[in-house]
Design a protein around this motif. Structure first.
Motif, PDB file in Angstrom:
ATOM      1  N   VAL A 101       0.787  -1.229   0.000  1.00  0.00           N
ATOM      2  CA  VAL A 101       0.000   0.000   0.000  1.00  0.00           C
ATOM      3  C   VAL A 101       0.824   1.287   0.000  1.00  0.00           C
ATOM      4  O   VAL A 101       0.325   2.348  -0.362  1.00  0.00           O
ATOM      5  CB  VAL A 101      -0.965   0.055   1.200  1.00  0.00           C
ATOM      6  CG1 VAL A 101      -1.989  -1.033   1.099  1.00  0.00           C
ATOM      7  CG2 VAL A 101      -0.200  -0.032   2.503  1.00  0.00           C
ATOM      8  N   THR A 102       2.084   1.205   0.395  1.00  0.00           N
ATOM      9  CA  THR A 102       2.849   2.441   0.581  1.00  0.00           C
ATOM     10  C   THR A 102       2.995   3.212  -0.716  1.00  0.00           C
ATOM     11  O   THR A 102       3.341   2.659  -1.747  1.00  0.00           O
ATOM     12  CB  THR A 102       4.248   2.114   1.133  1.00  0.00           C
ATOM     13  OG1 THR A 102       4.077   1.224   2.227  1.00  0.00           O
ATOM     14  CG2 THR A 102       4.948   3.368   1.607  1.00  0.00           C
ATOM     15  N   GLY A 103       2.759   4.492  -0.652  1.00  0.00           N
ATOM     16  CA  GLY A 103       3.010   5.350  -1.796  1.00  0.00           C
ATOM     17  C   GLY A 103       1.805   5.679  -2.638  1.00  0.00           C
ATOM     18  O   GLY A 103       1.898   6.471  -3.574  1.00  0.00           O
ATOM     19  N   PHE A 104       0.662   5.096  -2.323  1.00  0.00           N
ATOM     20  CA  PHE A 104      -0.535   5.415  -3.103  1.00  0.00           C
ATOM     21  C   PHE A 104      -1.141   6.721  -2.616  1.00  0.00           C
ATOM     22  O   PHE A 104      -1.302   6.932  -1.428  1.00  0.00           O
ATOM     23  CB  PHE A 104      -1.584   4.309  -2.965  1.00  0.00           C
ATOM     24  CG  PHE A 104      -1.370   3.194  -3.935  1.00  0.00           C
ATOM     25  CD1 PHE A 104      -0.679   2.058  -3.559  1.00  0.00           C
ATOM     26  CD2 PHE A 104      -1.852   3.297  -5.227  1.00  0.00           C
ATOM     27  CE1 PHE A 104      -0.473   1.021  -4.459  1.00  0.00           C
ATOM     28  CE2 PHE A 104      -1.644   2.267  -6.136  1.00  0.00           C
ATOM     29  CZ  PHE A 104      -0.953   1.130  -5.757  1.00  0.00           C
ATOM     30  N   PHE A 105      -1.469   7.580  -3.589  1.00  0.00           N
ATOM     31  CA  PHE A 105      -2.081   8.860  -3.265  1.00  0.00           C
ATOM     32  C   PHE A 105      -3.562   8.846  -3.612  1.00  0.00           C
ATOM     33  O   PHE A 105      -3.981   8.223  -4.584  1.00  0.00           O
ATOM     34  CB  PHE A 105      -1.438   9.987  -4.086  1.00  0.00           C
ATOM     35  CG  PHE A 105      -0.080  10.398  -3.608  1.00  0.00           C
ATOM     36  CD1 PHE A 105       1.049   9.831  -4.171  1.00  0.00           C
ATOM     37  CD2 PHE A 105       0.057  11.348  -2.615  1.00  0.00           C
ATOM     38  CE1 PHE A 105       2.309  10.218  -3.734  1.00  0.00           C
ATOM     39  CE2 PHE A 105       1.316  11.737  -2.181  1.00  0.00           C
ATOM     40  CZ  PHE A 105       2.452  11.174  -2.738  1.00  0.00           C
ATOM     41  N   THR A 106      -4.334   9.587  -2.826  1.00  0.00           N
ATOM     42  CA  THR A 106      -5.723   9.818  -3.176  1.00  0.00           C
ATOM     43  C   THR A 106      -6.156  11.096  -2.476  1.00  0.00           C
ATOM     44  O   THR A 106      -5.364  11.703  -1.765  1.00  0.00           O
ATOM     45  CB  THR A 106      -6.616   8.632  -2.750  1.00  0.00           C
ATOM     46  OG1 THR A 106      -7.948   8.873  -3.237  1.00  0.00           O
ATOM     47  CG2 THR A 106      -6.664   8.496  -1.248  1.00  0.00           C
ATOM     48  N   THR A 107      -7.386  11.522  -2.738  1.00  0.00           N
ATOM     49  CA  THR A 107      -7.872  12.615  -1.919  1.00  0.00           C
ATOM     50  C   THR A 107      -9.101  12.119  -1.191  1.00  0.00           C
ATOM     51  O   THR A 107      -9.777  11.216  -1.628  1.00  0.00           O
ATOM     52  CB  THR A 107      -8.318  13.842  -2.730  1.00  0.00           C
ATOM     53  OG1 THR A 107      -9.580  13.564  -3.341  1.00  0.00           O
ATOM     54  CG2 THR A 107      -7.327  14.188  -3.780  1.00  0.00           C
ATOM     55  N   LYS A 113       7.028   6.334  -5.375  1.00  0.00           N
ATOM     56  CA  LYS A 113       6.398   5.162  -4.778  1.00  0.00           C
ATOM     57  C   LYS A 113       7.394   4.022  -4.781  1.00  0.00           C
ATOM     58  O   LYS A 113       8.063   3.770  -5.779  1.00  0.00           O
ATOM     59  CB  LYS A 113       5.152   4.763  -5.601  1.00  0.00           C
ATOM     60  CG  LYS A 113       4.324   3.698  -4.938  1.00  0.00           C
ATOM     61  CD  LYS A 113       3.082   3.388  -5.754  1.00  0.00           C
ATOM     62  CE  LYS A 113       3.288   2.208  -6.663  1.00  0.00           C
ATOM     63  NZ  LYS A 113       3.569   0.984  -5.911  1.00  0.00           N
ATOM     64  N   PRO A 114       7.533   3.320  -3.655  1.00  0.00           N
ATOM     65  CA  PRO A 114       8.489   2.202  -3.643  1.00  0.00           C
ATOM     66  C   PRO A 114       8.015   1.053  -4.526  1.00  0.00           C
ATOM     67  O   PRO A 114       6.825   0.925  -4.800  1.00  0.00           O
ATOM     68  CB  PRO A 114       8.507   1.774  -2.164  1.00  0.00           C
ATOM     69  CG  PRO A 114       7.317   2.364  -1.544  1.00  0.00           C
ATOM     70  CD  PRO A 114       6.883   3.531  -2.348  1.00  0.00           C
ATOM     71  N   ALA A 115       8.981   0.222  -4.931  1.00  0.00           N
ATOM     72  CA  ALA A 115       8.650  -0.922  -5.798  1.00  0.00           C
ATOM     73  C   ALA A 115       7.856  -1.948  -5.009  1.00  0.00           C
ATOM     74  O   ALA A 115       7.825  -1.929  -3.775  1.00  0.00           O
ATOM     75  CB  ALA A 115       9.926  -1.537  -6.343  1.00  0.00           C
ATOM     76  N   TRP A 116       7.221  -2.854  -5.718  1.00  0.00           N
ATOM     77  CA  TRP A 116       6.443  -3.899  -5.040  1.00  0.00           C
ATOM     78  C   TRP A 116       7.372  -4.795  -4.236  1.00  0.00           C
ATOM     79  O   TRP A 116       8.465  -5.123  -4.647  1.00  0.00           O
ATOM     80  CB  TRP A 116       5.729  -4.799  -6.068  1.00  0.00           C
ATOM     81  CG  TRP A 116       4.799  -4.136  -7.014  1.00  0.00           C
ATOM     82  CD1 TRP A 116       4.770  -4.287  -8.362  1.00  0.00           C
ATOM     83  CD2 TRP A 116       3.736  -3.240  -6.708  1.00  0.00           C
ATOM     84  NE1 TRP A 116       3.760  -3.555  -8.924  1.00  0.00           N
ATOM     85  CE2 TRP A 116       3.106  -2.896  -7.924  1.00  0.00           C
ATOM     86  CE3 TRP A 116       3.242  -2.681  -5.521  1.00  0.00           C
ATOM     87  CZ2 TRP A 116       2.008  -2.041  -7.997  1.00  0.00           C
ATOM     88  CZ3 TRP A 116       2.159  -1.827  -5.596  1.00  0.00           C
ATOM     89  CH2 TRP A 116       1.554  -1.513  -6.827  1.00  0.00           C
TER      90      TRP A 116
END
Lengths: 344, 291, 416
Positions: free
Chosen positions: C290-296, C411-414
């Motif tokens: 989940v790390t690195g995903f952006f949303t509002t 965003k970090p890699a998987w």
């Protein structure tokens, strides 16, 4: 004529005598009449020619978008004029339904049912993706009808009642006419009928397009009533389609008044249930349970079952006088005749 | 070219799972001439059961099929006996309506127990994929395809070579004759329906591994499944398999090549074409009568 | 051939059924209308919510928000000294039922006030009906373009600071605030064909294109698509540095799953919907991804905007559970209540016309929208916050004034 008066009398008088705080009842009446009319139109295909269809929603939705196109391109305002355009939309959809019917009728029986389901699914899909034409999933907001709040519902009620009367009239006419005989022949045994020279395409296509014509008009009025159209509700393959045939079967497909009785019982009950019980998903289970019970106990529908009971009592009393047998196992019942009693 | 082959791979693998789902439809249609509109929700139920075993009991979902399939077989058998058998001789269309009623009943139960939150079965290998040159092949899809083929093969052998299979085929061809020959067609139909439900359990597990589901997913599924059996021809297993592969590959190809917006359309166009030219579907039999 | 027809006596019986059912309805209507008018002491608020059907999980969450608001208002003396009573009916996620519910509320139950259901699809026809009767219609979940396009005088959106179209622009602004060297140069836009997501993603795309970020792939996939592997394959093939996904939740999760399968991990990934689900997002794509995903979103449980900590603790006290599992829809409906409360207090009245006027004139503050002003079509023109998954939690990262953590890019890699 007396029977018509008995039914339509209260229907017409009802909204006129209720005061303004009962508009919620008239609202339920609007939906009830709509479903009664839709189920009666469905009856033309399913009950009379024996082809069970789940496709009338396709024409309902086409009627809804049809009236919306009328609003866009023809300046009819938001008063009474749109109602005059409703039959025009209906005719347009009826014309479109002819080639569709021709393709669909290449199949029989269960394949036909599936094809009609797929038809509605495809149209929903098209409506969602042809965004320039239909607004897609963003939906379309139509001009809100400019009627005063007190009479708003009443006006739509009467329009729906008129369409409902038209549906019933169509069914009634068919039963009395030669066209009806052709339809029943198709229902009872299409291949034999074709073999003795009945042009089966004629009654099938007429039933199909007449049903489409009526369904489209209901769709157009519905769209105007809500003043919004979204594809997933206009082309609702799952619930509204099945609701119509459930109403039809519940009341008794193949009879004149069957679908009407089904609608008058089911629609107010369903809306009432949703309003009071809908607070959780028990509503879905309750709905399903009611249907299962009715289907298992009154398999041919309410109207034929009532007929049976009455006739059995009558025959019991005047058994010597040779009363005409109007029911009884060997005689082809509409439903059995329609769908065959056992797999061959 | 890479994109083409990649799409072919993914689509074909998914097609296998669809084929497994439709096998149940063909079984119930063959023996009872009833279209089981509840097949979609059976698959979803299978997904939820495997999901439960995975999250609560920590059994690998594919292993859990050994439990869920027999359980759903029993469920199918019971449902057929209570709801479908009594009305069978009244009208086939009534049975169709009844299966839909079963479907919304089960959906209601699932919505209450699980709510409508989206779920997926996320195992440790859920997102692994193997690299073959420029192509990525997701492990789960390969497992799903392999298992589907195994189960379908098992079904084939059952139908071709076992006594029960012969009874099913006899009932499908001509029920009255089968009865005369001493086949207990009622029981055959119930067992067939149960088997269809059991295959749905397996398919559901696989579906849940690859995709995301909630009770409403049944609507997406049933539309596709019905289109597949019509294309292939009602009552034909071969046809259902080919129809499923066609759908899977068609969707994937159009999605990556042309535009995802129209990914479903070519399949429906093919369907319409087949109906016009050959109404009984690719491998179906010409039906008689109005219904 | 004879067939059962509805003649003679049997017809009379059937029509008797018809008449009976109708008169039963009329009697029911009559009986209840006469008793309804007698009770006028509590302030009755009629609300239709999707408690079953497609929108039911958010509908149920919305119900909790409304109930929490009502209980708090009543604990502090109610509205103008009168207790608030909510009547909630389910619309089974269909507009026909929503229409019937509001019709019943207005003409049968004669409610004092109304509040909105979930989704633009249901808010629009309901608001139109309410408008016919000149009722205020505050809602917290329908901010699609069609809703504001209808420009209804009685409508007020209180569930967020911006319309759906403008909601995502905060992401564009953030990226454009970065120094040129750190900005992505290419972008792909896989969008779902629905009102919110498409409008939101399109607005972002236009802004990026104006500032020189090249669109290398753009597609709109249909609403019922379950398998997005084809789409994500094409996205991967276009090799974008940034992906902006116009998604709802299901397809949002499906996009990520497909990307995992294809071993595709862009350096910047923004999704209009999906990552804001605190439980479902990690559950469906895997906690480690989940790390690195952006949303509002308009709200997180840990956000520090005024009133939020009190809301969270009151919610947990009443309904239990953990802060992280609170669905933002509850905050949205709570905000609807707050807006109504503000209007009643300001005008010292429960007359709908006065409430409509004040909410369109003054600015007001709610949990979900902050302090906003709505235009005459009910649309607010504020800004949402940018959120990101950092350290296993979803947090507000931008603008700086409200951020809980600095944004983490790329965003970090998987993690396989």
């Amino acid at each position: 004529m007396l029977r018509v008066a008995i039914v339509f009398g209260p229907l017409v008088v009802f909204p006129l005598v209720t005061n303004s705080s009962a508009t919620w009842l008239i609202n339920i009446g609007v939906f009830t009449l709509m479903f009664a009319g839709l189920a009666t139109a469905w009856n033309l295909i399913a009950g009379y020619t024996g082809y069970i269809t789940l496709g009338n929603m396709a024409f309902f939705g086409l009627g809804a978008y049809g009236i919306e196109l009328v609003f866009q391109h023809v300046g009819v305002g938001a008063g009474w004029w749109p109602f005059l355009m409703v039959p025009v939309v209906g005719l347009g959809v009826a014309l479109i339904s002819l080639p569709i019917g021709w393709v669909a009728y290449r199949t029989r029986a269960l394949s036909f049912i599936i094809v009609t389901i797929v038809l509605v699914v495809v149209l929903q899909y098209l409506a969602l993706n042809l965004t320039s034409l239909t607004g897609g999933s963003l939906g379309i907001s139509m001009p809100t009808p400019q009627f005063a709040p007190g009479t708003f519902e009443r006006i739509f009620y009467f329009v729906m009642a008129a369409l409902f009367a038209l549906s019933l009239g169509a069914c009634w006419y068919v039963r009395q006419s030669r066209l009806g005989l052709m339809m029943f022949a198709v229902r009872d045994d299409e291949d034999k009928a074709s073999g003795i020279g009945v042009n089966v395409a004629v009654p099938k296509l007429i039933a199909f397009s007449a049903s489409a014509f009526l369904s489209a008009m209901f769709g157009a009025v519905w769209a105007y009533y809500l003043a919004t159209i979204y594809p997933q509700f206009a082309f609702d393959a799952e619930f509204t389609s099945m609701a119509i045939i459930l109403i039809g079967f519940l009341g008794g497909a193949g009879t004149l008044w069957g679908p009407t009785v089904g609608a008058f019982i089911l629609v107010p009950a369903q809306q009432y249930m949703a309003f009071t019980l809908g607070a959780n998903d028990y509503y879905l289970i309750g709905y399903a349970a009611v249907f299962a019970v009715v289907m298992l106990t009154m398999r041919r529908g309410i109207v034929p079952t009532i007929n049976d009971l009455l006739d059995r009592r009558r025959r019991g009393r005047i058994s010597q006088l040779g009363a005409p047998r109007s029911t009884g196992a060997p005689v082809a019942e509409p439903l059995e005749a329609a769908v065959g009693s056992a797999p061959q | 070219m890479t994109v083409f082959v990649q799409a072919l791979i993914l689509g074909g693998l998914t097609g296998g799972v669809y084929a497994l789902m439709t096998s149940g439809l063909t079984l119930s249609f063959g023996t009872m001439r009833v279209i089981n509109l509840a097949q979609g929700i059976f698959v979803v139920l299978g997904s939820y059961l495997s999901y439960l075993f995975f999250t609560d009991v920590h059994i690998d979902p594919i292993l859990s099929i050994l439990i869920t399939a027999p359980a759903m077989f029993v469920l199918g058998f019971v449902l057929q006996t209570i709801f479908l058998r009594p009305i069978r001789y009244n009208a086939h269309s009534l049975s169709l309506v009844m299966t839909w009623v079963m479907a919304i009943g089960i959906e209601g139960v699932l919505s209450i127990i699980f709510t409508t939150n989206q779920r997926s079965i996320v195992t440790s290998y859920a997102n692994t994929s193997w690299t073959f040159g420029p192509f990525e092949v997701p492990a789960v899809r390969v497992y799903a395809f392999a298992l589907s083929i195994v189960i379908l093969a098992g079904l084939y052998f059952l139908l071709e070579f076992s006594k029960f299979g012969r009874a099913v085929r006899a009932t499908s061809q001509r029920e009255s004759a089968a009865k005369l020959l001493g086949v207990n067609t009622d029981r055959v139909s119930a067992v067939a329906f149960g088997i269809g439900c059991a295959t749905a359990a397996a398919a559901g597990c696989l579906y849940g591994l690859i995709f995301i589901f909630n009770p409403n997913t049944q609507y997406d599924l049933i539309g596709r499944l019905l289109a597949i059996v019509v294309l292939g021809g009602l009552g034909s297993y071969k046809g259902a398999f080919i129809g499923a592969m066609t759908l899977g590959i068609c969707e994937a190809l159009v999605q990556s090549f042309i535009s995802p917006q129209w990914s479903d359309l070519p399949f429906f166009l093919i369907l319409a074409l087949v109906l016009i030219l050959r109404p009984q579907g690719l491998f179906g039999l010409r039906e008689r009568g109005a219904a | 051939m004879t067939r059962p027809t509805l003649k003679g006596r049997s017809f009379t019986r059937s029509s008797a059924v018809l008449l009976l059912s109708f008169s039963a309805l009329a009697a029911y209507g009559g009986v209840v209308t006469s008793t309804a008018s007698a009770s006028s002491k509590p302030v009755v608020v009629g609300i239709s919510l999707s408690l079953s059907g497609d929108f039911s999980s958010t509908g149920q969450a919305g119900k909790l928000g409304y109930e929490l608001w009502a209980s708090q208002v009543n604990a502090h003396g109610g509205l103008l000294g009168r207790k608030v009573k909510l009547i909630i009916a389910s619309d089974a996620s269909t507009p026909n039922q929503a229409q019937t519910n509001y019709e019943n509320f207005i003409t049968h139950d004669h409610v004092t006030l109304l509040a909105g259901p979930y989704s633009s699809l249901l808010n629009l026809p309901s608001a139109k009906l309410a408008n016919r009767y000149h009722y205020l219609f505050v809602e917290g979940a329908g901010n699609g373009p069609a809703v504001f396009g209808a420009c209804l005088p009685n409508l007020v959106f209180a569930g967020g600071p911006a319309s759906a179209t403008n909601a995502g622009l905060v992401w564009a602004r953030y990226i454009l605030s970065l120094p040129k060297s750190k900005r992505p140069k290419t972008a792909a836009y896989p969008d779902l064909n629905t009102s919110f997501s498409l409008g939101e993603a399109d607005a972002i795309q236009k802004m990026f294109q104006r500032h020189g970020i090249k669109t290398v792939y753009h597609t709109v996939y249909p609403a019922e698509t379950v398998d997005l592997s084809g789409v994500m394959e094409s996205v991967k093939a276009a090799d974008p540095q940034m992906v902006v996904s116009g998604t709802q939740d299901t397809d949002g999760f499906a996009q990520v799953k497909a990307a995992l399968d294809l071993k595709f991990s862009p350096k910047y990934w923004f999704m209009t919907n999906g990552p804001e689900n605190p439980v479902q997002f990690p559950a469906t794509i895997g906690k480690q991804n989940v790390t690195g995903f952006f949303t509002t979103d308009i709200w997180t449980p840990t956000a520090s905007n005024p009133g939020n900590p009190q809301f969270v603790s009151a919610y947990l006290k009443k309904f239990g559970g953990k802060a992280t599992t609170i669905n933002s829809t509850a905050a949205e409906t709570y905000s609807v209540g707050q807006a109504i409360q503000f209007a009643v207090k300001k005008t010292h009245s429960l007359t709908n016309e006065k409430l409509i006027r004040v909410l369109h004139k003054d600015s007001f503050t709610t949990l979900a929208s902050g302090t906003i002003h709505v235009n005459k079509c009910g649309e607010p023109h504020g800004n949402q916050n940018l959120e990101e998954w950092v350290n296993g939690k979803i947090q507000i990262v931008w603008p700086k004034a409200v951020s809980q953590h600095a944004p983490l890019i790329p965003k970090p890699a998987w993690k396989s």
